[in-house]
Design an enzyme around this catalytic site. Structure first.
Site, PDB file in Angstrom:
ATOM      1  N   SER A 137       5.177   5.939 -16.581  1.00  0.00           N
ATOM      2  CA  SER A 137       6.589   6.149 -16.223  1.00  0.00           C
ATOM      3  C   SER A 137       7.500   5.015 -16.661  1.00  0.00           C
ATOM      4  O   SER A 137       8.681   5.023 -16.337  1.00  0.00           O
ATOM      5  CB  SER A 137       6.726   6.387 -14.719  1.00  0.00           C
ATOM      6  OG  SER A 137       6.507   5.177 -14.005  1.00  0.00           O
ATOM      7  N   GLY A 181      -7.030   3.392   7.269  1.00  0.00           N
ATOM      8  CA  GLY A 181      -6.731   4.709   7.848  1.00  0.00           C
ATOM      9  C   GLY A 181      -5.254   4.828   8.196  1.00  0.00           C
ATOM     10  O   GLY A 181      -4.889   5.620   9.071  1.00  0.00           O
ATOM     11  N   ALA A 182      -4.415   4.018   7.531  1.00  0.00           N
ATOM     12  CA  ALA A 182      -2.990   3.938   7.904  1.00  0.00           C
ATOM     13  C   ALA A 182      -2.089   4.413   6.770  1.00  0.00           C
ATOM     14  O   ALA A 182      -2.547   4.796   5.695  1.00  0.00           O
ATOM     15  CB  ALA A 182      -2.655   2.483   8.255  1.00  0.00           C
ATOM     16  N   TYR A 185      -2.070   7.358   3.541  1.00  0.00           N
ATOM     17  CA  TYR A 185      -3.049   7.514   2.466  1.00  0.00           C
ATOM     18  C   TYR A 185      -4.124   8.516   2.917  1.00  0.00           C
ATOM     19  O   TYR A 185      -3.981   9.133   3.971  1.00  0.00           O
ATOM     20  CB  TYR A 185      -3.588   6.134   2.060  1.00  0.00           C
ATOM     21  CG  TYR A 185      -2.456   5.279   1.501  1.00  0.00           C
ATOM     22  CD1 TYR A 185      -1.897   5.594   0.256  1.00  0.00           C
ATOM     23  CD2 TYR A 185      -1.898   4.233   2.226  1.00  0.00           C
ATOM     24  CE1 TYR A 185      -0.822   4.861  -0.253  1.00  0.00           C
ATOM     25  CE2 TYR A 185      -0.817   3.501   1.719  1.00  0.00           C
ATOM     26  CZ  TYR A 185      -0.292   3.822   0.480  1.00  0.00           C
ATOM     27  OH  TYR A 185       0.779   3.111  -0.026  1.00  0.00           O
ATOM     28  N   ARG A 232      -8.028   0.423  10.253  1.00  0.00           N
ATOM     29  CA  ARG A 232      -6.575   0.234  10.390  1.00  0.00           C
ATOM     30  C   ARG A 232      -5.864   1.581  10.559  1.00  0.00           C
ATOM     31  O   ARG A 232      -6.128   2.522   9.810  1.00  0.00           O
ATOM     32  CB  ARG A 232      -6.037  -0.464   9.137  1.00  0.00           C
ATOM     33  CG  ARG A 232      -4.576  -0.835   9.254  1.00  0.00           C
ATOM     34  CD  ARG A 232      -4.118  -1.705   8.105  1.00  0.00           C
ATOM     35  NE  ARG A 232      -3.218  -2.718   8.631  1.00  0.00           N
ATOM     36  CZ  ARG A 232      -2.102  -3.122   8.035  1.00  0.00           C
ATOM     37  NH1 ARG A 232      -1.750  -2.613   6.866  1.00  0.00           N
ATOM     38  NH2 ARG A 232      -1.329  -4.022   8.588  1.00  0.00           N
ATOM     39  N   GLY A 301       6.003  -6.811  11.837  1.00  0.00           N
ATOM     40  CA  GLY A 301       7.251  -7.400  12.308  1.00  0.00           C
ATOM     41  C   GLY A 301       7.079  -8.581  13.247  1.00  0.00           C
ATOM     42  O   GLY A 301       8.038  -9.012  13.867  1.00  0.00           O
ATOM     43  N   ARG A 323       4.497  -9.804   5.364  1.00  0.00           N
ATOM     44  CA  ARG A 323       5.590 -10.404   4.600  1.00  0.00           C
ATOM     45  C   ARG A 323       5.753 -11.909   4.835  1.00  0.00           C
ATOM     46  O   ARG A 323       5.987 -12.641   3.868  1.00  0.00           O
ATOM     47  CB  ARG A 323       6.883  -9.617   4.855  1.00  0.00           C
ATOM     48  CG  ARG A 323       6.832  -8.254   4.146  1.00  0.00           C
ATOM     49  CD  ARG A 323       7.840  -7.281   4.684  1.00  0.00           C
ATOM     50  NE  ARG A 323       7.522  -6.864   6.057  1.00  0.00           N
ATOM     51  CZ  ARG A 323       8.148  -5.899   6.701  1.00  0.00           C
ATOM     52  NH1 ARG A 323       9.129  -5.250   6.099  1.00  0.00           N
ATOM     53  NH2 ARG A 323       7.799  -5.571   7.924  1.00  0.00           N
TER      54      ARG A 323
HETATM   55  C1  LIG Z   1       4.002  -6.045  -0.621  1.00  0.00           C
HETATM   56  C2  LIG Z   1       3.270  -5.292   0.443  1.00  0.00           C
HETATM   57  C3  LIG Z   1       2.059  -4.678   0.148  1.00  0.00           C
HETATM   58  C4  LIG Z   1       1.336  -4.005   1.146  1.00  0.00           C
HETATM   59  N1  LIG Z   1       0.106  -3.467   0.848  1.00  0.00           N
HETATM   60  C5  LIG Z   1      -0.662  -2.953   1.839  1.00  0.00           C
HETATM   61  C6  LIG Z   1      -2.007  -2.580   1.588  1.00  0.00           C
HETATM   62  O1  LIG Z   1      -2.545  -2.691   0.474  1.00  0.00           O
HETATM   63  N2  LIG Z   1      -2.712  -2.067   2.630  1.00  0.00           N
HETATM   64  C7  LIG Z   1      -2.162  -1.924   3.881  1.00  0.00           C
HETATM   65  O2  LIG Z   1      -2.854  -1.461   4.796  1.00  0.00           O
HETATM   66  N3  LIG Z   1      -0.907  -2.292   4.133  1.00  0.00           N
HETATM   67  C8  LIG Z   1      -0.158  -2.829   3.168  1.00  0.00           C
HETATM   68  N4  LIG Z   1       1.108  -3.295   3.450  1.00  0.00           N
HETATM   69  C9  LIG Z   1       1.576  -3.306   4.838  1.00  0.00           C
HETATM   70  C10 LIG Z   1       1.301  -4.655   5.475  1.00  0.00           C
HETATM   71  O3  LIG Z   1      -0.084  -4.857   5.669  1.00  0.00           O
HETATM   72  C11 LIG Z   1       1.971  -4.748   6.854  1.00  0.00           C
HETATM   73  O4  LIG Z   1       1.518  -3.694   7.646  1.00  0.00           O
HETATM   74  C12 LIG Z   1       3.488  -4.689   6.766  1.00  0.00           C
HETATM   75  O5  LIG Z   1       3.983  -5.584   5.797  1.00  0.00           O
HETATM   76  C13 LIG Z   1       4.115  -5.018   8.133  1.00  0.00           C
HETATM   77  O6  LIG Z   1       3.731  -6.301   8.575  1.00  0.00           O
HETATM   78  P1  LIG Z   1       4.744  -7.561   8.424  1.00  0.00           P
HETATM   79  O7  LIG Z   1       5.987  -7.195   9.198  1.00  0.00           O
HETATM   80  O8  LIG Z   1       4.006  -8.724   9.027  1.00  0.00           O
HETATM   81  O9  LIG Z   1       5.049  -7.708   6.982  1.00  0.00           O
HETATM   82  C14 LIG Z   1       1.864  -3.924   2.458  1.00  0.00           C
HETATM   83  C15 LIG Z   1       3.094  -4.524   2.744  1.00  0.00           C
HETATM   84  C16 LIG Z   1       3.793  -5.210   1.767  1.00  0.00           C
HETATM   85  C17 LIG Z   1       5.091  -5.889   2.130  1.00  0.00           C
END
Ligand SMILES: Cc1cc2nc3c(=O)[nH]c(=O)nc-3n(C[C@H](O)[C@H](O)[C@H](O)COP(=O)(O)O)c2cc1C
Length: 373
Positions: A137, A181-182, A185, A232, A301, A323
């Site tokens: 793409s 599991g979140a 997906y 998860r 968060g 993050r």
């Molecule tokens: C850049 C990015 C990539 C992420 N990739 C995944 C991932 O591969 N697997 C997953 O379960 N969650 C993924 N997440 C979700 C994070 O694990 C997390 O649940 C989400 O950022 C909220 O937590 P935080 O507020 O501490 O950032 C991703 C989040 C971000 C920002």
């Protein structure tokens, strides 16, 4: 006297022996190239974050049909598995455990990733949300397609692929696996009534929708001790066009049944900072505590203060940070020393689809040294 700092105190339970209760949340960083193989760049990224009590890798594809994000890593060949060795070695030098997250993207993928085949799902229910960039793409987002429902005979094949991937993860030296599991997906789409319209053994009731995850967990347990397997879930999430009216009944049931397996942990995106479906009061960690007796890991968060508060209130044992860990590789040291946190990383730095285009964030001490020169 300052408040007790439980977040930074060690955690010991079962096979988990963590220096503190801060966990690196799984985060796709798209640094594995089109060959989907973990590399030195990633070893450096994880080592920088080894001050956490434990690390969870970015989502890693267990199979060819599980692929669905540009430049994310896989573990479905021996070469891909070997690619993780430098990361595991680097993180283990700090005595920090690292679990691999197994990620089948299901309907959130696109045929461009799958040699033209349609993505797999429990039912042919299309993801109506935001599209994704694909290998064809040119950086643009492509809308999702209506996925193909797995036949009942194909389901054991997918589970077998998870098992093979889990074996590879064990052989290469990971400390455990997290089943993703979140977030809409493949596994989540089986769990939720919004996306699972099956009327066979894998759908039609709360129990039947759990069966796919249950069988994956049981397959993991033929490879790993139960304490080295985590799961998860995201009961409140809207990400990837998710959210089901019966989410509370479904996810309470899931947690209660998972408790039967004496797992390493249950990882719950309880916070709403990654999108909330607004289909009722959000599920909170204490609801999971009631039905799940093992280690709980909360996410989404959190900052230091809210994490401390939830641990002190008994709502969770561990807290994972996503993050905040991108722009603060030394997050734990910043917490421990009351150093200020860096600003949140802008979204355009989250994924680095070309090898040169990634952003490497300094530690606080590096920042200070650079400011002096
Ligand atoms: C850049 C990015 C990539 C992420 N990739 C995944 C991932 O591969 N697997 C997953 O379960 N969650 C993924 N997440 C979700 C994070 O694990 C997390 O649940 C989400 O950022 C909220 O937590 P935080 O507020 O501490 O950032 C991703 C989040 C971000 C920002």
């Amino acid at each position: 006297m300052s408040e007790p700092q439980q977040l930074l105190s060690p955690y010991e339970r079962g096979r988990l022996s963590l220096a503190n209760r801060v966990v690196l949340a799984p985060m796709t960083r798209a640094r594995a190239g089109s060959e989907m193989t973990a590399n030195e760049l990633m070893a450096r990224y994880y080592e920088q974050r080894a001050g956490a009590g434990m690390l969870i890798t970015e989502g890693t594809f267990p199979s060819r049909m599980g692929v669905g994000w540009l430049h994310a890593p896989g573990i479905f060949t021996d070469e891909m598995a070997a690619g993780w060795e430098p990361t595991i070695e680097a993180v283990h030098r700090h005595g920090t455990p690292i679990f691999m997250q197994l990620w089948h993207t299901g309907r959130a993928s696109h045929s461009d990733f799958l040699d033209g085949e349609l993505p797999l799902a429990p039912s042919a229910v299309r993801h109506e949300g935001k599209g994704i960039p694909t290998p064809k793409s040119d950086g643009e987002e492509k809308a999702h397609e209506t996925p193909r429902a797995l036949t009942i005979d194909e389901i054991p094949v997918v589970i077998e692929e998870f098992k093979t991937a889990a074996k590879r993860a064990k052989d290469v030296g990971f400390d455990g696996v997290e089943i993703h599991g979140a977030n809409g997906y493949l596994i989540d789409t089986f769990l939720q009534s919004r996306t699972n319209k099956r009327d066979d053994a894998y759908g039609g009731s709360i129990e039947a929708r759990f069966r796919f995850l249950k069988e994956i967990v049981e397959a993991m347990l033929t490879v790993w001790p139960s304490q080295q397997v985590g799961v998860r879930i995201s009961p409140n999430g809207a990400f990837n066009d998710m959210g089901s009216p019966d989410f509370r009944e479904q996810f309470s049931y899931v947690a209660e049944r998972l408790d039967d397996y004496d797992l390493g942990y249950l990882h719950v995106l309880s916070g709403l900072a990654f999108g909330f479906h607004e289909l009722g009061e959000p599920m909170e960690m204490h609801e999971f505590r009631r039905v799940f007796k093992g280690t709980l890991m909360a996410n989404c968060g959190f900052d230091r203060e809210s994490a401390e508060k939830l641990i002190a209130a008994g709502g969770t044992d561990l807290v994972s940070f996503g993050r905040p860990f991108i722009s603060n590789p030394d997050l734990v040291a910043r917490f421990a020393n009351d150093w200020p946190l860096a600003d949140e990383a802008p979204q355009d730095t989250w994924y680095s689809f070309d090898a040169e285009g990634y952003t490497d964030w300094p530690t606080y001490e590096e920042e200070q040294r650079a400011a002096k020169t």
